[in-house]
Design an enzyme around this catalytic site. Structure first.
Site, mmCIF file in Angstrom:
data_model
loop_
_atom_site.group_PDB
_atom_site.id
_atom_site.type_symbol
_atom_site.label_atom_id
_atom_site.label_comp_id
_atom_site.label_asym_id
_atom_site.label_seq_id
_atom_site.Cartn_x
_atom_site.Cartn_y
_atom_site.Cartn_z
ATOM 1 N N THR A 206 0.964 -1.044 -0.115
ATOM 2 C CA THR A 206 -0.226 0.254 0.115
ATOM 3 C C THR A 206 0.698 1.562 0.343
ATOM 4 O OG1 THR A 206 -0.104 -0.181 2.422
ATOM 5 C CG2 THR A 206 -1.593 -1.026 2.005
ATOM 6 N N ASP A 207 -0.182 1.815 -0.257
ATOM 7 C CA ASP A 207 0.773 4.065 -0.329
ATOM 8 C C ASP A 207 1.065 3.627 1.415
ATOM 9 O OD1 ASP A 207 2.270 5.873 -0.902
ATOM 10 O OD2 ASP A 207 0.735 6.591 -2.057
ATOM 11 N N ALA A 208 2.118 4.550 1.571
ATOM 12 C CA ALA A 208 1.721 4.807 2.758
ATOM 13 C C ALA A 208 0.196 4.869 3.786
ATOM 14 C CB ALA A 208 2.319 7.050 3.419
#
Length: 233
Positions: A206-208
């Site tokens: 996932t992105d942050a």
């Protein structure tokens, strides 16, 4: 880290613009929009090769790149300079070339930000972010970009906190804005579309996970298992 790890670990870096994404004195080569403006696919391949050659020299083995977003909206600040441009074919060709350059020096790639940034004026770091395309329009554009990479041997994909209201309405006409989830929390996007329709069998990150586009949907104790259940690794 590798010496003492019982299982070899991924050590990722953000080499989308050069070796400066892995260490402070790494070489800045050029943002995506600069590479895209040249119209030369070989420059994207060189970016992938030389940026990740520097990264590999200090122990990194995965790039959070290439940026596969398509810049449709000039008000979108998140990828305004990071995307290769506003043409899906060019973005596909240059993204694949970047990946091939990285693979040449033994570095894996996590392409981002699935299912596709570049339309909303809002930034997923601080708010919701929306991809407005229907299924068919998405397949012609973002879908073409990701399928090009997948067919070329893409190692991983970074899921973005991006809502797809039109796409979800085609699946469930009764869905409402409160129940639509961003890609990283949505099984219909991360599993059915990515793994099912596009046939991707690599790793999904996932992105942050502190970005508001993800955290505004539920509490963190619920959000993390929801991301895994949606199809993120």
């Amino acid at each position: 880290l590798q010496k003492y790890a019982k299982v070899p670990v991924f050590i990722a870096c953000n080499t989308e613009m050069g070796g400066n994404g892995c260490c402070s004195d790494g070489t800045y080569i050029g943002s995506g929009i600069k590479i895209g403006a040249t119209g030369k696919v070989e420059y994207a391949r060189s970016l992938g090769k030389y940026a990740n050659e520097e990264a590999a020299s200090i122990g990194c083995n995965m790039a959070f790149a290439p940026v596969c977003d398509i810049h449709y909206n000039w008000e979108n600040t998140e990828v305004v300079s990071r995307a290769f441009g506003n043409d899906a074919l060019r973005v596909a060709d240059m993204s694949r070339a970047y990946m091939e350059g990285a693979h040449e020096v033994g570095v894996a790639c996590a392409a981002k930000h699935f299912p596709g940034n570049g339309q909303d004026f809002r930034d997923a770091h601080i708010s919701n972010n929306v991809n407005h395309f229907t299924h068919d329009k998405w397949m012609e554009t973002y879908g073409h970009v990701y399928k090009t990479l997948i067919d070329g041997g893409l190692d991983a994909i970074m899921g973005g906190h991006i809502l797809m209201p039109e796409y979800m309405a085609e699946i469930d006409p009764d869905i409402n804005a409160d129940t639509i989830m961003p890609g990283t929390l949505c099984k219909e996007i991360m599993t059915d579309l990515l793994r099912g329709e596009l046939g991707f069998n690599g790793m999904v990150v996932t992105d942050a996970s502190h970005m508001v586009g993800m955290t505004n949907r539920m509490k963190r104790k619920d959000m993390l298992p929801a991301a895994i259940n949606a199809g993120c690794d």
